[in-house]
Design a protein around this motif. Structure first.
Motif, PDB file in Angstrom:
ATOM      1  N   GLY A 274     -65.267 -19.231  60.330  1.00  0.00           N
ATOM      2  CA  GLY A 274     -65.805 -18.082  59.988  1.00  0.00           C
ATOM      3  C   GLY A 274     -64.803 -17.114  58.861  1.00  0.00           C
ATOM      4  O   GLY A 274     -65.451 -16.119  58.581  1.00  0.00           O
ATOM      5  N   LYS A 275     -63.680 -17.577  58.971  1.00  0.00           N
ATOM      6  CA  LYS A 275     -62.884 -16.734  58.045  1.00  0.00           C
ATOM      7  C   LYS A 275     -62.746 -16.967  56.444  1.00  0.00           C
ATOM      8  O   LYS A 275     -63.009 -18.202  56.247  1.00  0.00           O
ATOM      9  CB  LYS A 275     -61.310 -16.706  58.618  1.00  0.00           C
ATOM     10  CG  LYS A 275     -61.268 -16.061  60.186  1.00  0.00           C
ATOM     11  CD  LYS A 275     -59.879 -15.937  60.655  1.00  0.00           C
ATOM     12  CE  LYS A 275     -59.719 -15.363  62.003  1.00  0.00           C
ATOM     13  NZ  LYS A 275     -58.460 -15.503  62.548  1.00  0.00           N
ATOM     14  N   GLN A 276     -62.429 -16.123  55.737  1.00  0.00           N
ATOM     15  CA  GLN A 276     -62.154 -16.524  54.309  1.00  0.00           C
ATOM     16  C   GLN A 276     -61.238 -17.354  53.853  1.00  0.00           C
ATOM     17  O   GLN A 276     -59.957 -16.833  54.252  1.00  0.00           O
ATOM     18  CB  GLN A 276     -62.176 -15.096  53.608  1.00  0.00           C
ATOM     19  CG  GLN A 276     -62.605 -15.108  51.977  1.00  0.00           C
ATOM     20  CD  GLN A 276     -64.063 -15.288  51.953  1.00  0.00           C
ATOM     21  OE1 GLN A 276     -64.923 -14.588  52.586  1.00  0.00           O
ATOM     22  NE2 GLN A 276     -64.580 -16.035  50.983  1.00  0.00           N
ATOM     23  N   VAL A 277     -61.347 -18.538  53.448  1.00  0.00           N
ATOM     24  CA  VAL A 277     -60.367 -19.405  53.151  1.00  0.00           C
ATOM     25  C   VAL A 277     -60.330 -19.598  51.294  1.00  0.00           C
ATOM     26  O   VAL A 277     -59.056 -19.665  50.993  1.00  0.00           O
ATOM     27  CB  VAL A 277     -60.201 -20.613  53.780  1.00  0.00           C
ATOM     28  CG1 VAL A 277     -59.370 -21.804  53.399  1.00  0.00           C
ATOM     29  CG2 VAL A 277     -60.345 -20.612  55.290  1.00  0.00           C
ATOM     30  N   PHE A 278     -61.416 -19.501  51.120  1.00  0.00           N
ATOM     31  CA  PHE A 278     -61.467 -19.638  49.728  1.00  0.00           C
ATOM     32  C   PHE A 278     -62.210 -18.725  48.982  1.00  0.00           C
ATOM     33  O   PHE A 278     -62.743 -17.790  49.344  1.00  0.00           O
ATOM     34  CB  PHE A 278     -62.230 -20.912  49.183  1.00  0.00           C
ATOM     35  CG  PHE A 278     -61.942 -22.328  49.450  1.00  0.00           C
ATOM     36  CD1 PHE A 278     -61.042 -23.072  48.872  1.00  0.00           C
ATOM     37  CD2 PHE A 278     -62.129 -22.804  51.076  1.00  0.00           C
ATOM     38  CE1 PHE A 278     -60.479 -24.567  49.153  1.00  0.00           C
ATOM     39  CE2 PHE A 278     -61.737 -24.240  51.199  1.00  0.00           C
ATOM     40  CZ  PHE A 278     -60.723 -25.034  50.458  1.00  0.00           C
ATOM     41  N   PRO A 279     -62.324 -18.590  47.476  1.00  0.00           N
ATOM     42  CA  PRO A 279     -63.059 -17.328  47.132  1.00  0.00           C
ATOM     43  C   PRO A 279     -64.486 -17.319  47.237  1.00  0.00           C
ATOM     44  O   PRO A 279     -65.204 -18.299  47.756  1.00  0.00           O
ATOM     45  CB  PRO A 279     -62.950 -17.650  45.505  1.00  0.00           C
ATOM     46  CG  PRO A 279     -61.643 -18.494  45.454  1.00  0.00           C
ATOM     47  CD  PRO A 279     -61.785 -19.455  46.626  1.00  0.00           C
ATOM     48  N   GLU A 280     -65.014 -16.262  47.412  1.00  0.00           N
ATOM     49  CA  GLU A 280     -66.674 -15.880  47.789  1.00  0.00           C
ATOM     50  C   GLU A 280     -67.327 -17.005  47.071  1.00  0.00           C
ATOM     51  O   GLU A 280     -68.539 -17.282  47.647  1.00  0.00           O
ATOM     52  CB  GLU A 280     -66.851 -14.460  47.721  1.00  0.00           C
ATOM     53  CG  GLU A 280     -66.153 -13.689  48.710  1.00  0.00           C
ATOM     54  CD  GLU A 280     -66.706 -12.120  48.767  1.00  0.00           C
ATOM     55  OE1 GLU A 280     -67.724 -11.982  47.805  1.00  0.00           O
ATOM     56  OE2 GLU A 280     -65.970 -11.263  49.336  1.00  0.00           O
ATOM     57  N   ASP A 313     -68.772 -22.123  53.392  1.00  0.00           N
ATOM     58  CA  ASP A 313     -69.831 -21.252  52.798  1.00  0.00           C
ATOM     59  C   ASP A 313     -69.419 -19.794  52.287  1.00  0.00           C
ATOM     60  O   ASP A 313     -68.691 -19.095  52.870  1.00  0.00           O
ATOM     61  CB  ASP A 313     -70.702 -20.955  54.220  1.00  0.00           C
ATOM     62  CG  ASP A 313     -72.265 -19.944  53.903  1.00  0.00           C
ATOM     63  OD1 ASP A 313     -72.476 -20.013  52.771  1.00  0.00           O
ATOM     64  OD2 ASP A 313     -72.775 -19.799  55.004  1.00  0.00           O
ATOM     65  N   ALA A 314     -69.659 -19.528  51.234  1.00  0.00           N
ATOM     66  CA  ALA A 314     -69.217 -18.359  50.487  1.00  0.00           C
ATOM     67  C   ALA A 314     -67.744 -18.003  50.658  1.00  0.00           C
ATOM     68  O   ALA A 314     -67.405 -17.174  50.845  1.00  0.00           O
ATOM     69  CB  ALA A 314     -69.929 -17.283  50.872  1.00  0.00           C
ATOM     70  N   GLY A 315     -66.970 -19.234  50.627  1.00  0.00           N
ATOM     71  CA  GLY A 315     -65.672 -19.349  50.691  1.00  0.00           C
ATOM     72  C   GLY A 315     -64.873 -19.285  52.306  1.00  0.00           C
ATOM     73  O   GLY A 315     -63.963 -19.372  52.458  1.00  0.00           O
ATOM     74  N   LYS A 409     -52.679 -22.226  51.786  1.00  0.00           N
ATOM     75  CA  LYS A 409     -53.624 -21.117  52.157  1.00  0.00           C
ATOM     76  C   LYS A 409     -53.643 -20.255  50.795  1.00  0.00           C
ATOM     77  O   LYS A 409     -54.578 -19.783  50.467  1.00  0.00           O
ATOM     78  CB  LYS A 409     -52.938 -20.269  53.232  1.00  0.00           C
ATOM     79  CG  LYS A 409     -53.262 -20.939  54.516  1.00  0.00           C
ATOM     80  CD  LYS A 409     -52.915 -19.677  55.561  1.00  0.00           C
ATOM     81  CE  LYS A 409     -53.552 -19.923  56.954  1.00  0.00           C
ATOM     82  NZ  LYS A 409     -53.029 -19.032  57.940  1.00  0.00           N
ATOM     83  N   ASP A 410     -52.623 -19.865  50.217  1.00  0.00           N
ATOM     84  CA  ASP A 410     -52.603 -19.091  48.726  1.00  0.00           C
ATOM     85  C   ASP A 410     -53.202 -19.947  47.861  1.00  0.00           C
ATOM     86  O   ASP A 410     -53.850 -19.228  47.063  1.00  0.00           O
ATOM     87  CB  ASP A 410     -51.067 -18.812  48.546  1.00  0.00           C
ATOM     88  CG  ASP A 410     -50.402 -18.072  49.546  1.00  0.00           C
ATOM     89  OD1 ASP A 410     -51.201 -17.037  50.164  1.00  0.00           O
ATOM     90  OD2 ASP A 410     -49.259 -17.918  49.772  1.00  0.00           O
ATOM     91  N   MET A 411     -52.952 -21.256  47.546  1.00  0.00           N
ATOM     92  CA  MET A 411     -53.552 -22.005  46.815  1.00  0.00           C
ATOM     93  C   MET A 411     -55.144 -22.107  46.775  1.00  0.00           C
ATOM     94  O   MET A 411     -55.878 -22.106  45.834  1.00  0.00           O
ATOM     95  CB  MET A 411     -53.080 -23.596  46.637  1.00  0.00           C
ATOM     96  CG  MET A 411     -51.545 -23.455  46.210  1.00  0.00           C
ATOM     97  SD  MET A 411     -50.665 -25.216  46.880  1.00  0.00           S
ATOM     98  CE  MET A 411     -51.608 -26.066  46.032  1.00  0.00           C
TER      99      MET A 411
END
Length: 443
Positions: A274-280, A313-315, A409-411
Motif C-alpha cells: 500500500g505504500k508509494q514505490v513508483f510514481p503515481e 496501483d497508481a505507483g 528504491k530511488d530508481m
C-alpha cells in the motif's frame, strides 16, 4: 497420435501415480509430468555447427504424510520406475521433519476452469528448414556492412511441449504449448575496436517470428552502431534503459515482492504493501489469460487458479506474490504465483523512444547490462553497462566499459517516463524506462 490422446495418456499416468501414493500411506500428493519434442540448430560463419533433437519427458511427485513432505522425480516413465519414485517419495516423507506450512494448496483455490489460451501451434520439426533459417539470418548479418567481420552464430529453436499437473484435491489438467525462436550475434571491427551485438525473435507461432533476414540485419546494425565506443567520465546523469533490457528492472521488483523473500526478511520492500514505490502515474497489471501469451496460464505450478491482478496501483505496491508455502509462513493465502508471474503489462507515458531521448536531454542511453550486482536485501544496484552518450536529446557516440549504480528504491521512484513502444518477448512487457538520475562510473 492426436494431441488430445497424448494429453489423456499423461493424465492417466498422473492419476495412477496419485492413487498409488495414497495407497502407500501418503495423506496428500501432487504430481507434474511433462513431455517435450524439439529441435535446436546453430550455425557459425554460415556453416552448420550443431543440430540437436529433444524428445524427453519426466515426472515429479511430492507426497505429504501429515505435515512431512517427500519428493522424487524420474525420467523413466515405465510402471516400475514410477512405482519406485512414489515409494521413495513416501520413504523420504516419513523421515522429514514436520513443517506446519507444508501441504497442498487450499482446495478452494484450485483451478476448475481451463480455457483455451491458444498456446499450441505445431509445425513439423524440419531440420533442413531450421538450418536454412539460421544460415539466412547469419548471411543477412554478414552482408550488411563490411565492418561485420565475424560471427558468434545464429540459432533456431522449436519446441512442442505438454505439461500436466494433478493433485489429490481433484485437479488433473494440462495443456500443450509451442515456442519458436531465432537469434543471431555478430562481431564488428573498426580500427582497433571490436564490438558485438545480437537480435532475436520469439513466438508461440512460427509464422509470427520476424524474418531471418530482418533478425540478421538488426543484429548487424546494432553491432556496427557500437563501433568506436568510448569511455566517459564519472557523473550523475539521467539514464534511459532500452526496452530490450528494461524488463530486468521489473524483474528485481518481482524478486522483492515474492513471498519467499518476504518470509525470509530478505527484501528491500518489506512492510511496503500500500505504500508509494513508483510514481503515481504508473500501473502494472497481470493478465494470465492473454491468448498466445508467452507467460499465459490458467493455473500455477501448484494448481492454484490464476487471475487478473493489479500489481502496482497508481505507483503503490498493491499486492505481494505468494505461493502456498510462503503464504502460510506469512499467514495469508496463495495468489497463484508458484512458478513465476503471468504476463505483466507495464504502463507507459505515451512517449516514443525518440521523445524519451529528448526528455532525457543529456545522459546515458543503456542498451546492454552486464553482471549481477544487485542486492535484494538493501536494493543496492550496480551493473556494468554499454550504450550511447546523449546530448540535447541526440545520440552522440557509443559508450562502453561503464558501471551504472543506484538503489532500486530511488530508481523506482525516479522513473520519469516509460515508452509506448513495448518489448513483448517475455513475461514482462514494457517500453524503455527513463530514470531521473544514476551514478555513472567511467574513466
Amino acid at each position: 497420435m492426436q494431441i488430445e490422446q497424448q494429453l489423456a495418456d499423461i493424465q492417466n499416468v498422473v492419476d495412477d501415480v496419485l492413487k498409488l501414493a495414497l495407497s502407500k500411506g501418503a495423506t496428500q500428493a501432487e504430481a507434474s509430468m511433462s513431455k517435450v519434442q524439439g529441435i535446436a540448430v546453430s550455425s557459425r560463419m554460415q556453416e552448420v555447427e550443431n543440430v540437436e533433437f529433444t524428445n524427453d519427458g519426466g515426472l515429479g511427485i511430492s507426497v505429504y504424510v501429515g505435515k512431512r513432505k517427500g519428493s522424487a522425480s524420474t525420467a523413466d516413465l515405465s510402471k516400475a520406475a514410477l512405482t519406485l519414485a512414489v515409494e521413495k517419495a513416501v520413504d523420504i516423507a516419513r523421515y522429514t521433519s514436520e513443517d506446519p506450512c507444508t501441504g497442498l494448496a487450499d482446495a478452494d483455490l484450485i483451478a476448475t476452469e481451463f480455457p483455451d489460451l491458444d498456446l499450441y501451434h505445431p509445425e513439423e520439426l524440419d531440420t533442413e528448414k531450421a538450418i536454412k533459417t539460421a544460415i539466412e539470418a547469419e548471411t543477412a548479418a554478414m552482408n550488411y556492412d563490411s565492418r561485420i567481420t565475424n560471427s558468434d552464430g545464429a540459432s533456431y529453436n522449436a519446441n512442442l511441449g505438454m505439461r500436466v499437473y494433478g493433485n489429490t484435491h481433484g485437479i488433473n489438467a494440462g495443456y500443450p504449448s509451442s515456442r519458436y525462436s531465432l537469434s543471431c550475434m555478430v562481431i564488428g571491427a573498426q580500427d582497433d575496436d571490436m564490438q558485438r551485438d545480437y537480435a532475436y525473435t520469439v513466438s508461440r507461432k512460427a509464422s509470427l517470428l520476424q524474418s531471418a533476414s530482418a533478425v540478421g540485419i538488426e543484429a548487424a546494425k546494432a553491432t556496427v552502431d557500437r563501433l568506436g565506443a568510448r569511455k566517459i567520465n564519472t557523473a550523475n546523469v539521467p539514464v534511459l534503459l532500452h526496452r530490450d533490457i528494461a524488463s530486468s528492472l521489473f524483474g528485481h521488483y518481482v524478486g522483492a515482492i515474492s513471498g519467499g523473500s518476504l518470509y525470509r526478511r530478505s527484501s528491500f520492500l518489506l512492510d511496503s504493501l500500500g505504500k508509494q514505490v513508483f510514481p503515481e502515474w504508473l500501473n502494472i497489471e497481470e493478465r494470465p489469460f492473454i491468448k498466445g501469451g508467452l507467460a499465459s496460464s490458467s493455473f500455477d505450478n501448484e494448481g492454484v487458479t490464476c487471475s487478473d491482478m493489479t500489481i502496482v496501483d497508481a505507483g503503490k505496491l498493491a499486492t505481494y506474490l505468494y505461493t502456498t508455502y510462503s503464504s502460510r509462513k506469512l499467514n495469508t493465502r496463495s495468489n497463484g504465483h508458484a512458478g513465476g508471474i503471468h504476463n505483466w503489462l507495464v504502463g507507459d507515458t505515451g512517449h516514443s523512444d525518440a521523445e524519451l531521448l529528448k526528455e532525457m536531454g543529456t545522459g546515458l542511453f543503456v542498451t546492454e547490462l552486464m553482471g549481477q550486482g544487485v542486492n535484494g536485501v538493501t536494493g543496492d544496484y550496480s551493473r556494468g553497462a554499454a550504450g550511447y552518450w546523449v546530448e540535447n536529446g541526440i545520440i552522440q557516440y557509443p559508450v562502453h566499459e561503464v558501471t551504472i549504480a543506484g538503489n532500486l528504491k530511488d530508481m523506482f521512484k525516479g522513473i520519469v517516463a516509460i515508452g509506448a513502444e513495448k518489448d513483448v518477448r517475455g513475461s514482462v512487457q514494457t517500453g524503455s524506462v527513463l530514470i531521473d538520475q544514476m551514478k555513472i562510473a567511467g574513466s
